[in-house]
Design a protein around this motif. Structure first.
Motif, mmCIF file in Angstrom:
data_model
loop_
_atom_site.group_PDB
_atom_site.id
_atom_site.type_symbol
_atom_site.label_atom_id
_atom_site.label_comp_id
_atom_site.label_asym_id
_atom_site.label_seq_id
_atom_site.Cartn_x
_atom_site.Cartn_y
_atom_site.Cartn_z
ATOM 1 N N GLY A 88 -44.127 -8.500 -35.322
ATOM 2 C CA GLY A 88 -42.582 -8.773 -35.526
ATOM 3 C C GLY A 88 -42.134 -8.959 -34.161
ATOM 4 N N THR A 133 -39.960 -6.681 -32.851
ATOM 5 C CA THR A 133 -39.893 -5.232 -32.197
ATOM 6 C C THR A 133 -41.023 -5.121 -31.354
ATOM 7 O OG1 THR A 133 -38.503 -4.357 -33.802
ATOM 8 C CG2 THR A 133 -39.600 -2.831 -32.580
ATOM 9 N N HIS A 145 -30.201 -5.903 -28.951
ATOM 10 C CA HIS A 145 -31.038 -5.513 -30.222
ATOM 11 C C HIS A 145 -31.538 -3.840 -29.810
ATOM 12 C CE1 HIS A 145 -33.626 -4.869 -33.605
ATOM 13 N NE2 HIS A 145 -32.749 -5.232 -34.330
ATOM 14 N N ALA A 176 -34.628 -3.059 -30.165
ATOM 15 C CA ALA A 176 -35.730 -3.230 -29.822
ATOM 16 C C ALA A 176 -35.979 -3.279 -28.391
ATOM 17 C CB ALA A 176 -36.238 -4.484 -30.555
ATOM 18 N N MET A 186 -30.753 -11.632 -24.365
ATOM 19 C CA MET A 186 -31.306 -12.253 -25.899
ATOM 20 C C MET A 186 -30.482 -13.446 -25.798
ATOM 21 S SD MET A 186 -28.309 -9.873 -28.000
ATOM 22 C CE MET A 186 -29.347 -9.724 -29.218
ATOM 23 N N ASN A 246 -27.554 -10.671 -32.790
ATOM 24 C CA ASN A 246 -27.504 -10.670 -34.447
ATOM 25 C C ASN A 246 -26.359 -10.361 -35.088
ATOM 26 O OD1 ASN A 246 -28.502 -8.593 -32.397
ATOM 27 N ND2 ASN A 246 -28.359 -7.169 -34.475
ATOM 28 N N THR A 256 -35.068 -13.733 -31.594
ATOM 29 C CA THR A 256 -35.263 -13.562 -32.903
ATOM 30 C C THR A 256 -34.234 -14.379 -33.944
ATOM 31 O OG1 THR A 256 -36.161 -11.287 -32.414
ATOM 32 C CG2 THR A 256 -35.833 -11.956 -34.545
ATOM 33 N N SER A 305 -39.662 -13.756 -34.751
ATOM 34 C CA SER A 305 -40.229 -13.105 -35.768
ATOM 35 C C SER A 305 -40.298 -13.962 -37.044
ATOM 36 C CB SER A 305 -39.225 -11.819 -36.146
ATOM 37 O OG SER A 305 -39.878 -10.862 -37.033
ATOM 38 N N LYS A 345 -37.300 -13.848 -39.872
ATOM 39 C CA LYS A 345 -35.829 -14.511 -40.031
ATOM 40 C C LYS A 345 -35.861 -15.941 -39.970
ATOM 41 C CE LYS A 345 -34.446 -10.372 -37.928
ATOM 42 N NZ LYS A 345 -33.601 -9.662 -38.490
ATOM 43 N N CYS A 387 -30.377 -2.749 -38.759
ATOM 44 C CA CYS A 387 -31.048 -1.513 -38.230
ATOM 45 C C CYS A 387 -30.230 -0.483 -38.010
ATOM 46 C CB CYS A 387 -31.560 -2.050 -36.928
ATOM 47 S SG CYS A 387 -32.665 -3.679 -37.204
HETATM 48 C C1 LIG Z 1 -32.121 -10.094 -32.177
HETATM 49 C C2 LIG Z 1 -33.503 -9.238 -32.883
HETATM 50 N N1 LIG Z 1 -34.282 -8.648 -31.928
HETATM 51 C C3 LIG Z 1 -35.370 -7.988 -32.766
HETATM 52 C C4 LIG Z 1 -35.369 -7.844 -34.151
HETATM 53 C C5 LIG Z 1 -36.666 -7.075 -34.873
HETATM 54 O O1 LIG Z 1 -37.461 -8.044 -35.482
HETATM 55 P P1 LIG Z 1 -38.328 -7.464 -36.271
HETATM 56 O O2 LIG Z 1 -37.894 -7.199 -37.522
HETATM 57 O O3 LIG Z 1 -39.349 -8.521 -36.601
HETATM 58 O O4 LIG Z 1 -39.394 -6.458 -35.663
HETATM 59 C C6 LIG Z 1 -34.416 -8.175 -34.802
HETATM 60 C C7 LIG Z 1 -34.246 -8.100 -36.216
HETATM 61 O O5 LIG Z 1 -33.583 -7.403 -36.853
HETATM 62 C C8 LIG Z 1 -33.238 -8.992 -34.160
HETATM 63 O O6 LIG Z 1 -32.205 -9.333 -35.110
#
Ligand SMILES: Cc1ncc(COP(=O)(O)O)c(C=O)c1O
Length: 394
Positions: A74, A76, A104, A106, A151, A155, A182, A203, A206, A330
């Protein structure tokens, strides 16, 4: 036919899988179950061929070469691999990363990890629209800076960062640019060459693909980016990510990317029309503001601050009709106000009344119409109750 409730308006958290994706995946759970790394029989070759096709489909969506795609579990994991992998490739810990405070978790949590190891990180602020300043970004660069991580689109608000301008700065200073795309890939055109991106994460879940699969794009030429793998094992994915490939997931991811590539142009037009009409209807209620309204945003999402409503009550009252969210999925388990909206200068009070609505491929006008009706009713009721309260005090 009666409208099925609740209406799902939280596509930035995750999207339902497209049935065409499921259909493509199904054989790889049963009869085509081979390990893509098995070189001695047809089961393995069949799986490997399916992964090769998916790799092409995934690469095509972002204008990359298939060999520049590393499959992960994914976004993250892809972000972790990108940041830690770049840092690990430098001798010692005398390095510096620049990112922004609205990333995010992550990215933010991985940066914190890097700081613990001894690296340094600059977290740049954003303006009231959620955008980073290019001048501030350039001023933050030091001779130790190895990576800029900004980014593509946020999100929570859908706000799109000026990635090409950022890429120009990164290139001028010989620094790698990572973008967590993402939320953007599959929704708006993203092209690693035209945008000047060195590392990019996204990912499947999404973009109407399965959960638990994602990708890291790693540029091969101009410059050739080298990364240290973070999961050791059999040397899969060109030593960058060991472990038996999730063949059904990857096949689904590939199909999902192919569909986005074919349908994105028409779909984004449809969704922006739906979203804009939704906003117009909400604005009729007055005392409403749309966060990031006047700048480039994703076509399918809106982040709305409602004046004079009880945020908690609104979620509760609308919950059986609409699935929407207060902040990112999250962080919605915590009661912390959104750090993204805070960074844009909203008060805790305003953040408490702010919600994200994100539409998707299966969102219909009928569904958004129902959402408007429900929200309008709740907002009017809250304001009416508020008025009574006010009169009692006075
Ligand atoms: C901007 C962004 N980055 C990373 C992620 C994490 O993605 P994944 O759920 O595939 O680990 C998300 C999802 O919530 C996201 O919106």
């Amino acid at each position: 036919m009666a409208l099925k409730l609740p209406v799902y308006l939280d596509n930035n958290a995750t999207t339902p899988m497209d049935p065409r994706v499921l259909e493509e995946m199904l054989p790889y759970f049963l009869e085509k179950f081979g390990n893509a790394a098995s070189k001695t029989h047809s089961f393995g070759w069949e799986a490997e061929e399916a992964v090769d096709i998916a790799r092409e489909q995934v690469a095509a969506l972002i204008g990359a070469h298939p060999q520049e795609i590393v499959f992960t579990s994914g976004a993250t994991e892809a972000v972790n691999l990108a940041i830690k992998g770049v840092c690990d490739n430098v001798a010692g810990t005398d390095y510096h990363i620049i990112t922004i405070i609205t990333e995010h978790k992550a990215v933010l949590d991985t940066c914190k990890h890097v700081e613990k190891l001894g690296g340094s990180v600059t977290y740049l602020p954003v303006n009231a629209n959620g955008l980073v300043s290019i001048d501030e970004l350039e001023s933050a660069i030091t001779d130790k800076t190895i990576l800029i991580a900004v980014m593509y689109a946020n999100n929570e608000t859908g706000v799109i960062q000026p990635i090409r301008d950022i890429a120009e700065i990164a290139k001028k200073h010989g620094i790698l640019l990572l973008t967590d795309a993402t939320q953007a890939v599959g929704k708006i055109p993203v092209n690693v060459h035209m945008d000047g991106i060195d590392l990019l994460t996204f990912s499947a879940h999404k973009l109407y693909g399965p959960k638990g699969v994602g990708a890291l794009y790693v540029r091969k030429k101009n410059p050739s980016v080298t990364l240290t793998g973070q999961i050791d094992g059999g040397g899969h994915e060109r030593n960058m990510r060991s472990g038996t490939l999730n063949v059904p997931g990857i096949v689904g991811f590939g199909k999902a990317c192919e569909i986005c590539n074919n349908e994105m142009a028409a779909e984004s037009k449809r969704l922006s029309k739906l979203r804009n009409a939704f906003e117009v209807e909400l604005l009729v209620l007055k005392d409403i503001s749309i966060n990031g309204q006047d700048i480039p945003r994703l076509p399918h999402a809106t982040n709305v601050s409602f004046g004079h409503v009880d945020g908690e009550k609104m979620i509760f009252e609308a919950g059986s009709d609409i699935a929407f969210s207060r902040s990112s999925a999250c962080t919605s388990a915590t009661l912390e106000p959104s750090y993204v909206l805070k960074a844009m200068g909203l008060s805790d009070e305003a953040i408490h009344h702010s919600f994200r609505f994100s539409f998707g491929r299966f969102t219909t006008e009928e569904q958004t119409g129902h959402a408007i009706q429900v929200i309008s009713k709740i907002v009017k009721e809250h304001r009416h109750e508020g008025d009574h309260g006010h009169h009692q005090i006075v």
